[in-house]
Design an enzyme around this catalytic site. Structure first.
Site, mmCIF file in Angstrom:
data_model
loop_
_atom_site.group_PDB
_atom_site.id
_atom_site.type_symbol
_atom_site.label_atom_id
_atom_site.label_comp_id
_atom_site.label_asym_id
_atom_site.label_seq_id
_atom_site.Cartn_x
_atom_site.Cartn_y
_atom_site.Cartn_z
ATOM 1 N N TYR A 226 2.856 3.575 -13.619
ATOM 2 C CA TYR A 226 1.402 3.459 -13.485
ATOM 3 C C TYR A 226 0.805 2.526 -14.539
ATOM 4 O O TYR A 226 -0.121 1.764 -14.263
ATOM 5 C CB TYR A 226 0.732 4.841 -13.518
ATOM 6 C CG TYR A 226 0.781 5.487 -12.150
ATOM 7 C CD1 TYR A 226 -0.107 5.102 -11.146
ATOM 8 C CD2 TYR A 226 1.746 6.431 -11.839
ATOM 9 C CE1 TYR A 226 -0.041 5.655 -9.872
ATOM 10 C CE2 TYR A 226 1.821 6.992 -10.567
ATOM 11 C CZ TYR A 226 0.913 6.590 -9.590
ATOM 12 O OH TYR A 226 0.985 7.126 -8.323
ATOM 13 N N ASP B 184 -7.119 0.188 -7.588
ATOM 14 C CA ASP B 184 -7.117 -1.001 -8.451
ATOM 15 C C ASP B 184 -8.505 -1.469 -8.895
ATOM 16 O O ASP B 184 -8.619 -2.381 -9.729
ATOM 17 C CB ASP B 184 -6.375 -2.162 -7.759
ATOM 18 C CG ASP B 184 -6.918 -2.491 -6.365
ATOM 19 O OD1 ASP B 184 -8.137 -2.346 -6.139
ATOM 20 O OD2 ASP B 184 -6.118 -2.905 -5.495
ATOM 21 N N HIS C 9 -8.280 7.984 -3.576
ATOM 22 C CA HIS C 9 -7.026 8.321 -4.275
ATOM 23 C C HIS C 9 -7.111 8.082 -5.778
ATOM 24 O O HIS C 9 -6.084 7.957 -6.436
ATOM 25 C CB HIS C 9 -5.856 7.530 -3.668
ATOM 26 C CG HIS C 9 -5.520 7.946 -2.253
ATOM 27 N ND1 HIS C 9 -4.705 7.210 -1.416
ATOM 28 C CD2 HIS C 9 -5.891 9.029 -1.532
ATOM 29 C CE1 HIS C 9 -4.596 7.831 -0.248
ATOM 30 N NE2 HIS C 9 -5.313 8.930 -0.286
ATOM 31 N N CYS D 85 -5.831 15.082 -18.368
ATOM 32 C CA CYS D 85 -4.797 15.935 -18.948
ATOM 33 C C CYS D 85 -4.020 16.604 -17.811
ATOM 34 O O CYS D 85 -4.622 17.171 -16.899
ATOM 35 C CB CYS D 85 -5.458 16.983 -19.846
ATOM 36 S SG CYS D 85 -4.295 18.213 -20.449
ATOM 37 N N SER E 103 -1.725 1.075 6.580
ATOM 38 C CA SER E 103 -0.809 1.490 7.647
ATOM 39 C C SER E 103 -1.387 2.669 8.408
ATOM 40 O O SER E 103 -0.892 3.025 9.478
ATOM 41 C CB SER E 103 0.559 1.840 7.062
ATOM 42 O OG SER E 103 0.413 2.797 6.036
HETATM 43 C C1 BJW Z 1 -2.107 -6.417 4.981
HETATM 44 C C2 BJW Z 1 -1.818 -7.558 4.239
HETATM 45 C C3 BJW Z 1 -2.838 -8.511 4.082
HETATM 46 C C4 BJW Z 1 -0.068 -6.285 4.297
HETATM 47 N N1 BJW Z 1 -4.026 -8.301 4.643
HETATM 48 N N2 BJW Z 1 -3.290 -6.234 5.525
HETATM 49 C C5 BJW Z 1 2.977 15.170 7.987
HETATM 50 C C6 BJW Z 1 1.871 14.959 8.796
HETATM 51 C C7 BJW Z 1 0.591 14.814 8.248
HETATM 52 C C8 BJW Z 1 0.404 14.856 6.887
HETATM 53 C C9 BJW Z 1 1.513 15.062 6.079
HETATM 54 C C10 BJW Z 1 2.774 15.220 6.625
HETATM 55 N N3 BJW Z 1 3.649 15.388 5.590
HETATM 56 C C11 BJW Z 1 2.953 15.331 4.421
HETATM 57 C C12 BJW Z 1 1.653 15.150 4.713
HETATM 58 C C13 BJW Z 1 0.538 15.000 3.763
HETATM 59 C C14 BJW Z 1 0.532 13.678 3.029
HETATM 60 C C15 BJW Z 1 0.713 12.542 4.029
HETATM 61 O O1 BJW Z 1 -0.214 12.088 4.661
HETATM 62 N N4 BJW Z 1 1.930 12.032 4.160
HETATM 63 C C16 BJW Z 1 2.209 10.966 5.121
HETATM 64 C C17 BJW Z 1 3.114 9.936 4.465
HETATM 65 C C18 BJW Z 1 2.811 11.583 6.365
HETATM 66 N N5 BJW Z 1 -0.760 13.572 2.393
HETATM 67 C C19 BJW Z 1 -0.990 14.107 1.204
HETATM 68 O O2 BJW Z 1 -0.118 14.675 0.566
HETATM 69 C C20 BJW Z 1 -2.416 14.021 0.696
HETATM 70 N N6 BJW Z 1 -2.855 15.294 0.266
HETATM 71 C C21 BJW Z 1 -2.911 16.342 1.071
HETATM 72 O O3 BJW Z 1 -2.605 16.296 2.246
HETATM 73 O O4 BJW Z 1 -3.335 17.463 0.431
HETATM 74 C C22 BJW Z 1 -3.370 18.697 1.140
HETATM 75 C C23 BJW Z 1 -3.989 19.693 0.179
HETATM 76 C C24 BJW Z 1 -5.196 20.267 0.505
HETATM 77 C C25 BJW Z 1 -5.758 21.191 -0.383
HETATM 78 C C26 BJW Z 1 -5.106 21.512 -1.561
HETATM 79 C C27 BJW Z 1 -3.905 20.910 -1.896
HETATM 80 C C28 BJW Z 1 -3.341 19.981 -1.011
HETATM 81 C C29 BJW Z 1 -2.485 13.085 -0.513
HETATM 82 C C30 BJW Z 1 -2.056 11.717 -0.186
HETATM 83 C C31 BJW Z 1 -2.023 10.893 -1.461
HETATM 84 C C32 BJW Z 1 -1.378 9.537 -1.206
HETATM 85 N N7 BJW Z 1 -1.032 9.011 -2.442
HETATM 86 C C33 BJW Z 1 -0.611 7.591 -2.507
HETATM 87 C C34 BJW Z 1 -0.406 7.266 -3.991
HETATM 88 C C35 BJW Z 1 -1.804 7.204 -4.661
HETATM 89 C C36 BJW Z 1 -1.786 6.661 -6.016
HETATM 90 C C37 BJW Z 1 -1.101 5.328 -6.109
HETATM 91 O O5 BJW Z 1 -1.627 4.282 -5.628
HETATM 92 O O6 BJW Z 1 -0.018 5.297 -6.685
HETATM 93 O O7 BJW Z 1 -1.617 6.742 -1.956
HETATM 94 S S1 BJW Z 1 0.811 7.214 -1.506
HETATM 95 C C38 BJW Z 1 0.255 5.630 -0.979
HETATM 96 O O8 BJW Z 1 -0.064 5.633 0.446
HETATM 97 C C39 BJW Z 1 -1.082 5.421 -1.704
HETATM 98 C C40 BJW Z 1 -1.892 4.725 -0.657
HETATM 99 O O9 BJW Z 1 -3.269 4.844 -0.964
HETATM 100 C C41 BJW Z 1 -1.482 5.434 0.614
HETATM 101 C C42 BJW Z 1 -1.751 4.642 1.866
HETATM 102 O O10 BJW Z 1 -1.016 3.459 1.880
HETATM 103 P P1 BJW Z 1 -1.683 2.104 2.400
HETATM 104 O O11 BJW Z 1 -2.778 1.721 1.508
HETATM 105 O O12 BJW Z 1 -1.983 2.251 3.839
HETATM 106 O O13 BJW Z 1 -0.501 1.064 2.158
HETATM 107 P P2 BJW Z 1 0.762 0.732 3.080
HETATM 108 O O14 BJW Z 1 1.741 0.034 2.240
HETATM 109 O O15 BJW Z 1 1.227 1.945 3.814
HETATM 110 O O16 BJW Z 1 0.171 -0.246 4.186
HETATM 111 C C43 BJW Z 1 -0.297 -1.540 3.836
HETATM 112 C C44 BJW Z 1 -0.813 -2.202 5.093
HETATM 113 O O17 BJW Z 1 -1.354 -3.460 4.729
HETATM 114 C C45 BJW Z 1 0.258 -2.476 6.140
HETATM 115 O O18 BJW Z 1 -0.209 -2.036 7.416
HETATM 116 C C46 BJW Z 1 0.409 -3.991 6.132
HETATM 117 O O19 BJW Z 1 0.721 -4.539 7.418
HETATM 118 C C47 BJW Z 1 -0.948 -4.429 5.668
HETATM 119 N N8 BJW Z 1 -1.011 -5.738 4.989
HETATM 120 N N9 BJW Z 1 -0.541 -7.555 3.798
HETATM 121 C C48 BJW Z 1 -4.244 -7.224 5.327
HETATM 122 N N10 BJW Z 1 -2.636 -9.730 3.368
#
Ligand code: BJW
Length: 263
Positions: free
Chosen positions: A69, A106, A121, A129, A203
């Site tokens: 991070y 970011d 996020h 902490c 995604s």
């Molecule tokens: C371009 C481009 C260009 C490329 N121009 N485009 C099964 C079913 C449903 C849910 C779940 C499940 N199993 C587990 C879960 C829950 C889980 C989840 O959804 N998992 C899935 C993977 C299935 N979710 C959670 O755990 C969430 N919390 C939760 O559910 O809590 C329940 C709860 C309730 C009450 C009490 C306690 C708990 C939390 C999710 C947190 C996600 N965290 C991360 C890390 C954050 C910090 C960090 O940045 O390090 O978030 S993981 C990562 O994925 C990050 C992102 O924000 C997130 C989404 O990713 P993103 O931004 O979409 O990126 P990519 O890489 O996936 O896609 C990029 C896209 O850009 C692509 O499509 C490219 O084509 C495109 N692209 N160049 C435009 N130039």
């Protein structure tokens, strides 16, 4: 040159008043920041998400997670907003209400001038902490040594909370953690009240963020996707613009504004 947008779709976009833009890592790709799921360059092609983005992973190897991070924080600080971020900010000159709901940590939307940004996020610039869950200030020294992802000898020790001595963690949302309540409530309300929903550079597979475009659509909003690749959302979008957001968004905004910028 892009395909022209069908006149009835352009009219619908122009008639909108409340706009929500849900963004993901792809919107910052052209600023030089990696996405997660790109098969070649995405973080999850090199690392196991559970090891770097979960409480369990942090507990198991805190230095590794902290170093990852901190390195990303430095990269984000050195990066600049790209034309996609600026185009979203420009929407504020066209529509009475524009809310950017981002999964990114970011800070680039705010730096590009977007005034209403909801961070689902968290943000790389903040820390808290791990034990007490309270905000803690931390400044990375300007002369700090470089961090290399896969070289543990470059990973700094995890700083300690001045109150309790527990470890600091980034103020971000890891897998299995709840989203910040105020941010999520605002995002849901905004999605339900919107009449245009832009989905950019995500995604759309991570929940609960991925439900927002569906909520917007069910309450009557037009969903427009901007992404070089098809996603889970594509078949539900009224319009899918295939290309990088740094090119497609300035073009789209020019079309909406009635200008003739080409791409
Ligand atoms: C371009 C481009 C260009 C490329 N121009 N485009 C099964 C079913 C449903 C849910 C779940 C499940 N199993 C587990 C879960 C829950 C889980 C989840 O959804 N998992 C899935 C993977 C299935 N979710 C959670 O755990 C969430 N919390 C939760 O559910 O809590 C329940 C709860 C309730 C009450 C009490 C306690 C708990 C939390 C999710 C947190 C996600 N965290 C991360 C890390 C954050 C910090 C960090 O940045 O390090 O978030 S993981 C990562 O994925 C990050 C992102 O924000 C997130 C989404 O990713 P993103 O931004 O979409 O990126 P990519 O890489 O996936 O896609 C990029 C896209 O850009 C692509 O499509 C490219 O084509 C495109 N692209 N160049 C435009 N130039």
């Amino acid at each position: 040159m892009n395909e022209p947008i069908a006149p009835h779709l352009l009219e619908r976009m122009r008639a909108a008043r409340r706009v929500i833009a849900l963004t993901g890592a792809g919107v910052s790709a052209e600023s030089g920041l990696a996405t997660f799921r790109d098969p070649l360059t995405g973080y999850w092609s090199r690392f196991n998400p559970q090891e770097l983005a979960s409480r369990e992973g942090f507990t198991r190897d805190p230095r590794r997670v902290w170093a990852w991070y901190l390195a990303r924080r430095r990269k984000a600080r050195e990066a600049n907003p790209n034309p996609g971020h600026y185009a979203l900010a420009r929407l504020q000159d066209i529509y009475p209400e524009v809310v950017v709901v981002t999964q990114n940590i970011d800070g680039l939307h705010a730096r590009a001038g977007s005034r209403d940004v909801v961070e689902l996020h968290g943000n790389l610039a903040r820390f808290r902490c791990f034990d007490e869950d309270i905000p803690v200030d931390y400044t990375d020294p300007a002369d700090a040594a470089p961090i290399v992802d896969d070289d543990p000898t470059t990973w700094p020790d995890v700083p300690r909370c001045p109150q309790c001595g527990g470890m600091l963690r980034p103020d971000v949302v890891w897998f299995g953690e709840a989203l910040p309540v105020a941010a999520w409530t605002r995002a849901e309300e905004t999605a339900l009240a919107s009449d245009l929903c832009l989905v950019v550079g995500t995604s759309a597979i991570v929940y609960p963020a991925a439900v927002l475009p569906m909520m917007a659509r069910q309450s009557g909003a037009m969903v427009v996707e901007v992404n070089p690749d098809p996603t889970e959302l594509t078949r539900r979008a009224a319009l899918s613009l295939r290309g990088p957001s740094g090119e497609m968004l300035p073009w789209l905004v020019a079309q909406i504004a009635g200008g003739g910028a080409s791409a």
